[in-house]
Design an enzyme around this catalytic site. Structure first.
Site, PDB file in Angstrom:
ATOM      1  N   ALA A  65       0.726  -1.105  -0.265  1.00 22.40           N
ATOM      2  CA  ALA A  65       0.021  -0.172   0.029  1.00 22.40           C
ATOM      3  C   ALA A  65       0.844   1.281   0.134  1.00 22.40           C
ATOM      4  CB  ALA A  65      -0.934   0.059   1.256  1.00 22.40           C
ATOM      5  N   GLY A 108       0.703  -5.003   0.874  1.00 28.11           N
ATOM      6  CA  GLY A 108      -0.498  -5.135   0.116  1.00 28.11           C
ATOM      7  C   GLY A 108      -0.167  -5.898  -1.238  1.00 28.11           C
ATOM      8  N   GLU A 111      -0.148  -9.639  -0.663  1.00 23.52           N
ATOM      9  CA  GLU A 111      -1.863  -9.899  -0.348  1.00 23.52           C
ATOM     10  C   GLU A 111      -2.503  -9.892  -1.772  1.00 23.52           C
ATOM     11  OE1 GLU A 111      -1.964  -6.925   2.647  1.00 23.52           O
ATOM     12  OE2 GLU A 111      -2.507  -8.345   4.247  1.00 23.52           O
ATOM     13  N   GLU A 131       4.977  -5.032   6.888  1.00 19.36           N
ATOM     14  CA  GLU A 131       4.018  -3.916   7.750  1.00 19.36           C
ATOM     15  C   GLU A 131       4.646  -3.569   8.998  1.00 19.36           C
ATOM     16  OE1 GLU A 131       2.786  -6.374   6.059  1.00 19.36           O
ATOM     17  OE2 GLU A 131       1.277  -5.934   4.697  1.00 19.36           O
TER      18      GLU A 131
HETATM   19  N1  DAK Z   1       4.536   3.425  -0.772  1.00 19.21           N
HETATM   20  C1  DAK Z   1       4.983   4.310  -1.457  1.00 19.21           C
HETATM   21  N2  DAK Z   1       5.976   4.567  -1.867  1.00 19.21           N
HETATM   22  C2  DAK Z   1       7.085   3.455  -1.982  1.00 19.21           C
HETATM   23  C3  DAK Z   1       6.605   2.235  -1.473  1.00 19.21           C
HETATM   24  C4  DAK Z   1       5.470   2.179  -0.759  1.00 19.21           C
HETATM   25  N3  DAK Z   1       5.003   0.890  -0.078  1.00 19.21           N
HETATM   26  N4  DAK Z   1       7.453   1.390  -1.761  1.00 19.21           N
HETATM   27  C5  DAK Z   1       8.398   2.271  -2.556  1.00 19.21           C
HETATM   28  N5  DAK Z   1       8.074   3.002  -2.827  1.00 19.21           N
HETATM   29  C6  DAK Z   1       8.741   4.211  -3.351  1.00 19.21           C
HETATM   30  C7  DAK Z   1      10.025   4.763  -2.809  1.00 19.21           C
HETATM   31  O1  DAK Z   1       9.333   5.803  -1.710  1.00 19.21           O
HETATM   32  C8  DAK Z   1      10.875   5.448  -3.756  1.00 19.21           C
HETATM   33  O2  DAK Z   1      10.237   6.955  -4.092  1.00 19.21           O
HETATM   34  P1  DAK Z   1      11.065   8.174  -4.255  1.00 19.21           P
HETATM   35  O3  DAK Z   1      11.801   8.184  -2.836  1.00 19.21           O
HETATM   36  O4  DAK Z   1      12.105   7.854  -5.239  1.00 19.21           O
HETATM   37  O5  DAK Z   1      10.038   9.288  -4.653  1.00 19.21           O
HETATM   38  C9  DAK Z   1      10.597   4.633  -5.032  1.00 19.21           C
HETATM   39  O6  DAK Z   1       9.261   3.664  -4.524  1.00 19.21           O
HETATM   40  C10 DAK Z   1      11.690   3.516  -4.990  1.00 19.21           C
HETATM   41  O7  DAK Z   1      11.941   3.009  -3.875  1.00 19.21           O
HETATM   42  P2  DAK Z   1      13.188   2.882  -2.961  1.00 19.21           P
HETATM   43  O8  DAK Z   1      14.294   3.816  -3.377  1.00 19.21           O
HETATM   44  O9  DAK Z   1      12.896   2.581  -1.773  1.00 19.21           O
HETATM   45  O10 DAK Z   1      13.735   1.516  -3.881  1.00 19.21           O
HETATM   46  P3  DAK Z   1      14.691   0.574  -3.224  1.00 19.21           P
HETATM   47  O11 DAK Z   1      15.120  -0.745  -4.225  1.00 19.21           O
HETATM   48  O12 DAK Z   1      15.970   1.028  -2.230  1.00 19.21           O
HETATM   49  O13 DAK Z   1      13.852  -0.251  -1.910  1.00 19.21           O
HETATM   50  C11 DAK Z   1      11.784  -1.687  -1.217  1.00 19.21           C
HETATM   51  C12 DAK Z   1      12.750  -1.184  -2.578  1.00 19.21           C
HETATM   52  C13 DAK Z   1      10.608  -2.264  -1.572  1.00 19.21           C
HETATM   53  C14 DAK Z   1      12.619  -2.708  -0.420  1.00 19.21           C
HETATM   54  C15 DAK Z   1      11.725  -0.318  -0.454  1.00 19.21           C
HETATM   55  O14 DAK Z   1      11.315   0.631  -1.244  1.00 19.21           O
HETATM   56  C16 DAK Z   1      10.521  -0.586   0.465  1.00 19.21           C
HETATM   57  O15 DAK Z   1      11.049  -1.155   1.557  1.00 19.21           O
HETATM   58  N6  DAK Z   1       9.385  -0.245   0.273  1.00 19.21           N
HETATM   59  C17 DAK Z   1       8.327  -0.260   1.460  1.00 19.21           C
HETATM   60  C18 DAK Z   1       7.735  -1.904   1.232  1.00 19.21           C
HETATM   61  C19 DAK Z   1       6.946  -1.907   2.576  1.00 19.21           C
HETATM   62  O16 DAK Z   1       6.904  -1.679   3.682  1.00 19.21           O
HETATM   63  N7  DAK Z   1       5.539  -2.519   1.844  1.00 19.21           N
HETATM   64  C20 DAK Z   1       4.266  -2.615   3.044  1.00 19.21           C
HETATM   65  C21 DAK Z   1       3.488  -1.221   3.131  1.00 19.21           C
HETATM   66  S1  DAK Z   1       2.170  -1.345   4.093  1.00 19.21           S
HETATM   67  C22 DAK Z   1      -5.368  -2.157   3.718  1.00 19.21           C
HETATM   68  C23 DAK Z   1      -5.032  -3.177   2.889  1.00 19.21           C
HETATM   69  C24 DAK Z   1      -3.667  -3.273   2.742  1.00 19.21           C
HETATM   70  C25 DAK Z   1      -2.559  -2.421   3.461  1.00 19.21           C
HETATM   71  C26 DAK Z   1      -3.305  -1.711   4.354  1.00 19.21           C
HETATM   72  C27 DAK Z   1      -4.348  -1.249   4.536  1.00 19.21           C
HETATM   73  N8  DAK Z   1      -6.668  -1.819   3.913  1.00 19.21           N
HETATM   74  C28 DAK Z   1      -7.749  -2.930   3.014  1.00 19.21           C
HETATM   75  C29 DAK Z   1      -7.120  -0.850   4.966  1.00 19.21           C
HETATM   76  C30 DAK Z   1      -1.326  -2.928   3.081  1.00 19.21           C
HETATM   77  C31 DAK Z   1      -0.233  -2.181   3.719  1.00 19.21           C
HETATM   78  C32 DAK Z   1       1.056  -2.175   3.373  1.00 19.21           C
HETATM   79  O17 DAK Z   1       1.482  -2.808   2.205  1.00 19.21           O
END
Ligand code: DAK
Length: 257
Positions: A65, A108, A111, A131
């Site tokens: 997400a 997500g 998921e 998360e």
């Molecule tokens: N959200 C927003 N931006 C993201 C992102 C994300 N999940 N993942 C990556 N980006 C963006 C980064 O911010 C970066 O943007 P800029 O800084 O260039 O503007 C760009 O994508 C490239 O990412 P990185 O520079 O970080 O690239 P790396 O290769 O260094 O790292 C990475 C890749 C995937 C390991 C890293 O980006 C990362 O850790 N990303 C976050 C992964 C994460 O924590 N995912 C879980 C998010 S929480 C719901 C349903 C579902 C959900 C919630 C509620 N409801 C039905 C209510 C789900 C929640 C989640 O998924």
């Protein structure tokens, strides 16, 4: 559609939906999810479509997400946005869905892949529920579908540490169907989709519903449900066609009726 590309006739009877926010690693913002929901609803009703393939790009299926969009939301904001209705609608898609995953399938994104019925992965794929690292927990089925797919011990480890698993581990754990070289993941998903598209779409729909029911109920109820769908398959023209084709030693020509 701004954040997804939809090709209803990518191959005969196969639709392709591509998540398209590459700079953000296909982070699932509200608009993307809304578009995805609408696209799947429309493809589900499109008689020419029998199988749906969902993919991202080589670097990311979806990195979760959109954290930037979620960061300042309160519980009540989340309640009002009611994203769960979007996810519930996606889950209701009755046609077989295949996720073609390369790169990150996180949060997500993982998921969403698990909401599909099968997953074909490139050898660069990484799956995770990270998360916990941003102070929350999976909210779109991660604790449930992952646990059912790979078991409690492995699921606990992934959910509590946020660690990623690679494609080979995901295959070994039973999360995914196949791992192929990166240049082949989409064509391999299409190959699987083509096999399924040759079957009766009525039978495929009934069979998908029955398999999914096994996750939601106990055995007796599941067997009862399966039996009803089995009878229902006999109400289709495809049943006569399939059995007649076998007897006549020819390929069936299913009409989805
Ligand atoms: N959200 C927003 N931006 C993201 C992102 C994300 N999940 N993942 C990556 N980006 C963006 C980064 O911010 C970066 O943007 P800029 O800084 O260039 O503007 C760009 O994508 C490239 O990412 P990185 O520079 O970080 O690239 P790396 O290769 O260094 O790292 C990475 C890749 C995937 C390991 C890293 O980006 C990362 O850790 N990303 C976050 C992964 C994460 O924590 N995912 C879980 C998010 S929480 C719901 C349903 C579902 C959900 C919630 C509620 N409801 C039905 C209510 C789900 C929640 C989640 O998924």
């Amino acid at each position: 559609m701004e954040f997804i590309n939809v090709t209803p006739d990518y191959k005969p009877h196969i639709a392709l939906v591509q998540l398209n926010r590459p700079k953000e690693l296909n982070a699932l913002n509200l608009q993307l999810m809304q578009e995805l929901k609408e696209a799947l609803k429309s493809l589900d009703q499109d008689e020419t479509v029998r199988v749906i393939v969902i993919t991202g790009n080589e670097r990311a299926f979806a990195a979760g997400a959109d954290i930037k969009q979620m960061a300042d939301k309160s519980a009540i904001d989340m309640l009002k946005i009611d994203q769960f209705s979007t996810w519930d609608q996606i889950k209701k898609t009755r046609k077989p869905m295949i996720a073609a995953v390369s790169g990150f399938a996180l949060g997500g994104g993982c998921e969403l892949a698990m909401t599909c019925d099968m997953i074909i992965a490139s050898e660069t794929a990484q799956f995770g529920q990270p998360e916990i690292k941003i102070g929350v927990m999976p909210g779109a089925g991660g604790t449930q579908r992952l646990t059912k797919a790979i078991g409690k011990a492995r699921s606990m480890e992934m959910v509590l540490t946020g660690k990623f698993i690679n494609a080979d581990e995901a295959l070994q754990y039973g999360l995914i169907n196949k791992v192929v070289p990166v240049e082949l993941y989409l064509s391999e998903a299409m190959h699987l989709a083509t096999e399924i598209a040759k079957m009766s779409p009525v039978a495929a729909m009934l069979a998908k519903e029955s398999v999914n029911r096994s996750f939601e109920t106990h055995l007796d109820e599941g067997l009862h449900f399966e039996r009803k769908n089995f009878y229902l398959a006999f109400a289709s023209e495809d049943q006569s066609e399939g059995m007649q084709a076998f007897i006549e030693k020819r390929n069936p020509d299913y009409k989805g009726k």
